[in-house]
Design a protein around this motif. Structure first.
Motif, PDB file in Angstrom:
ATOM      1  N   ASP A 112       0.811  -1.220   0.000  1.00 19.04           N
ATOM      2  CA  ASP A 112       0.000   0.000   0.000  1.00 19.04           C
ATOM      3  C   ASP A 112       0.846   1.272   0.000  1.00 19.04           C
ATOM      4  O   ASP A 112       0.348   2.372   0.255  1.00 19.04           O
ATOM      5  CB  ASP A 112      -0.982   0.002   1.172  1.00 19.04           C
ATOM      6  N   GLY A 113       2.153   1.140  -0.290  1.00 18.72           N
ATOM      7  CA  GLY A 113       2.987   2.309  -0.513  1.00 18.72           C
ATOM      8  C   GLY A 113       3.604   2.948   0.709  1.00 18.72           C
ATOM      9  O   GLY A 113       4.010   4.115   0.659  1.00 18.72           O
ATOM     10  N   TYR A 114       3.724   2.205   1.817  1.00 19.02           N
ATOM     11  CA  TYR A 114       4.341   2.734   3.035  1.00 19.02           C
ATOM     12  C   TYR A 114       5.663   2.020   3.318  1.00 19.02           C
ATOM     13  O   TYR A 114       5.841   0.846   2.960  1.00 19.02           O
ATOM     14  CB  TYR A 114       3.392   2.582   4.232  1.00 19.02           C
ATOM     15  N   LEU A 115       6.551   2.758   3.976  1.00 21.62           N
ATOM     16  CA  LEU A 115       7.852   2.171   4.318  1.00 21.62           C
ATOM     17  C   LEU A 115       7.706   1.218   5.497  1.00 21.62           C
ATOM     18  O   LEU A 115       7.041   1.536   6.483  1.00 21.62           O
ATOM     19  CB  LEU A 115       8.854   3.278   4.659  1.00 21.62           C
ATOM     20  N   MET A 116       8.369   0.086   5.379  1.00 24.89           N
ATOM     21  CA  MET A 116       8.306  -0.895   6.453  1.00 24.89           C
ATOM     22  C   MET A 116       9.632  -1.635   6.535  1.00 24.89           C
ATOM     23  O   MET A 116      10.410  -1.670   5.580  1.00 24.89           O
ATOM     24  CB  MET A 116       7.158  -1.884   6.225  1.00 24.89           C
ATOM     25  N   ALA A 117       9.911  -2.210   7.697  1.00 28.10           N
ATOM     26  CA  ALA A 117      11.150  -2.955   7.914  1.00 28.10           C
ATOM     27  C   ALA A 117      10.988  -4.383   7.409  1.00 28.10           C
ATOM     28  O   ALA A 117       9.879  -4.921   7.348  1.00 28.10           O
ATOM     29  CB  ALA A 117      11.498  -2.953   9.398  1.00 28.10           C
ATOM     30  N   THR A 118      12.110  -4.987   7.050  1.00 31.36           N
ATOM     31  CA  THR A 118      12.110  -6.410   6.692  1.00 31.36           C
ATOM     32  C   THR A 118      12.902  -7.218   7.715  1.00 31.36           C
ATOM     33  O   THR A 118      13.136  -8.404   7.528  1.00 31.36           O
ATOM     34  CB  THR A 118      12.711  -6.619   5.289  1.00 31.36           C
ATOM     35  N   GLY A 119      13.321  -6.548   8.775  1.00 32.64           N
ATOM     36  CA  GLY A 119      14.087  -7.193   9.832  1.00 32.64           C
ATOM     37  C   GLY A 119      14.522  -6.145  10.841  1.00 32.64           C
ATOM     38  O   GLY A 119      14.059  -4.998  10.791  1.00 32.64           O
ATOM     39  N   ASP A 120      15.427  -6.530  11.734  1.00 34.37           N
ATOM     40  CA  ASP A 120      15.903  -5.597  12.753  1.00 34.37           C
ATOM     41  C   ASP A 120      17.176  -4.913  12.281  1.00 34.37           C
ATOM     42  O   ASP A 120      17.724  -5.236  11.208  1.00 34.37           O
ATOM     43  CB  ASP A 120      16.151  -6.349  14.063  1.00 34.37           C
ATOM     44  N   PHE A 121      17.693  -3.973  13.079  1.00 36.40           N
ATOM     45  CA  PHE A 121      18.973  -3.334  12.763  1.00 36.40           C
ATOM     46  C   PHE A 121      20.052  -4.394  12.570  1.00 36.40           C
ATOM     47  O   PHE A 121      20.062  -5.431  13.253  1.00 36.40           O
ATOM     48  CB  PHE A 121      19.382  -2.375  13.877  1.00 36.40           C
ATOM     49  N   GLU A 122      20.989  -4.114  11.693  1.00 36.54           N
ATOM     50  CA  GLU A 122      22.050  -5.068  11.393  1.00 36.54           C
ATOM     51  C   GLU A 122      23.044  -5.239  12.542  1.00 36.54           C
ATOM     52  O   GLU A 122      23.796  -6.214  12.567  1.00 36.54           O
ATOM     53  CB  GLU A 122      22.817  -4.606  10.158  1.00 36.54           C
ATOM     54  N   GLY A 123      23.067  -4.308  13.469  1.00 41.34           N
ATOM     55  CA  GLY A 123      24.001  -4.379  14.589  1.00 41.34           C
ATOM     56  C   GLY A 123      23.362  -3.823  15.843  1.00 41.34           C
ATOM     57  O   GLY A 123      22.238  -3.318  15.816  1.00 41.34           O
ATOM     58  N   PRO A 124      24.073  -3.900  16.970  1.00 46.49           N
ATOM     59  CA  PRO A 124      23.520  -3.387  18.240  1.00 46.49           C
ATOM     60  C   PRO A 124      23.321  -1.876  18.210  1.00 46.49           C
ATOM     61  O   PRO A 124      24.096  -1.141  17.608  1.00 46.49           O
ATOM     62  CB  PRO A 124      24.580  -3.783  19.269  1.00 46.49           C
ATOM     63  N   VAL A 125      22.276  -1.449  18.865  1.00 44.05           N
ATOM     64  CA  VAL A 125      21.943  -0.019  18.937  1.00 44.05           C
ATOM     65  C   VAL A 125      22.725   0.637  20.072  1.00 44.05           C
ATOM     66  O   VAL A 125      22.800   0.104  21.173  1.00 44.05           O
ATOM     67  CB  VAL A 125      20.428   0.164  19.144  1.00 44.05           C
ATOM     68  N   GLY A 126      23.290   1.798  19.800  1.00 40.98           N
ATOM     69  CA  GLY A 126      23.971   2.563  20.843  1.00 40.98           C
ATOM     70  C   GLY A 126      25.398   2.101  21.100  1.00 40.98           C
ATOM     71  O   GLY A 126      25.974   1.324  20.322  1.00 40.98           O
ATOM     72  N   PRO A 127      25.987   2.553  22.192  1.00 42.28           N
ATOM     73  CA  PRO A 127      27.396   2.214  22.499  1.00 42.28           C
ATOM     74  C   PRO A 127      27.544   0.737  22.818  1.00 42.28           C
ATOM     75  O   PRO A 127      26.588   0.051  23.196  1.00 42.28           O
ATOM     76  CB  PRO A 127      27.717   3.088  23.718  1.00 42.28           C
ATOM     77  N   GLY A 128      28.757   0.244  22.671  1.00 38.28           N
ATOM     78  CA  GLY A 128      29.019  -1.180  22.900  1.00 38.28           C
ATOM     79  C   GLY A 128      28.835  -1.964  21.623  1.00 38.28           C
ATOM     80  O   GLY A 128      28.453  -1.433  20.574  1.00 38.28           O
ATOM     81  N   GLY A 129      29.079  -3.219  21.683  1.00 43.87           N
ATOM     82  CA  GLY A 129      28.928  -4.071  20.503  1.00 43.87           C
ATOM     83  C   GLY A 129      30.135  -3.959  19.596  1.00 43.87           C
ATOM     84  O   GLY A 129      31.014  -3.125  19.765  1.00 43.87           O
ATOM     85  N   GLU A 130      30.176  -4.804  18.635  1.00 42.05           N
ATOM     86  CA  GLU A 130      31.286  -4.816  17.669  1.00 42.05           C
ATOM     87  C   GLU A 130      30.770  -4.532  16.275  1.00 42.05           C
ATOM     88  O   GLU A 130      29.644  -4.863  15.951  1.00 42.05           O
ATOM     89  CB  GLU A 130      31.994  -6.191  17.708  1.00 42.05           C
TER      90      GLU A 130
END
Length: 218
Positions: free
Chosen positions: A200-218
């Motif tokens: 119907d022409g709206y933006l939507m996700a196909t999954g989650d972020f590719e990496g951790p959100v915010g500080p930390g993570g690799e």
């Protein structure tokens, strides 16, 4: 002795009045007196100090809002396949929402178990994307990244031309190159969100972020 002093003072006063009557003399003004000059300088210092404090306050207020640190208590997925992107009024984001070069902040619908999940949505001609951009995560010129800086968790809310800038420690990210770090202390890029267009022409996700959100993570 007292009478003589009073006579002298009286004579000086009469002489002064006579000279003033002929336009030859006026009483000293506070603006010409040395003591008045000192008072004016002190007053100017006070005004400068007050003005300086006011200026600092006016700068500190917006910075306080811009540098709010992201507090994440929920650790599950933020987006998942089929979750729509919505604006600050929780309205779904259509394909026509942005023109090339524009940016905005969006959120997942419905929002997950965290108070906010701010996401930067940008739009450029598809030919502009390169570097570390995952082109399979883009659609119709749109790319989406976490708005949470990977350095200290502040909001990436400023711009310098096309570059995204975090106001806390001036981390800089290039949205046309996978939001890779191009300046400042952040250790890694803003994680990209895979998006597509719904039927119907709206933006939507196909999954989650590719990496951790915010500080930390690799």
């Amino acid at each position: 002795m007292t009478g003589g002093r009073e006579e002298c003072e009286c004579e000086r006063e009469c002489e002064f009045e006579e000279r003033r009557g002929h336009g030859l003399e006026t009483r000293p003004s506070i603006y010409a007196d040395r003591r008045g000059a000192m008072e004016r300088r002190d007053f100017a210092k006070v005004l400068a100090t007050v003005g300086g404090l006011t200026a600092v306050g006016s700068l500190a207020a917006p910075l306080a809002g811009l540098s709010r640190v992201f507090e994440r208590s929920y650790t599950g997925p933020i987006y998942s396949d089929g979750v729509y992107l919505v604006d600050a009024e929780e309205k779904r984001v259509p394909e026509t929402a942005l023109r090339p070069g524009e940016k905005t902040t969006v959120f997942p619908e419905p929002r997950p178990g965290i108070e906010q999940a701010p996401t930067l949505l940008v739009r450029y001609p598809e030919s502009r994307y390169g570097g570390a951009t995952k082109l399979e995560f883009t659609v119709s010129g749109y790319a989406a990244y976490s708005k949470v800086c990977t350095h200290a968790g502040c909001m990436v809310s400023n711009e310098q031309g096309e570059i995204l800038v975090c106001p806390c420690h001036f981390g800089k990210f290039d949205p046309t190159a996978g939001a890779t770090v191009v300046g400042g202390p952040p250790p890694r890029a803003l994680p990209q969100l895979p998006i597509t267009l719904s039927s119907d022409g709206y933006l939507m996700a196909t999954g989650d972020f590719e990496g951790p959100v915010g500080p930390g993570g690799e």
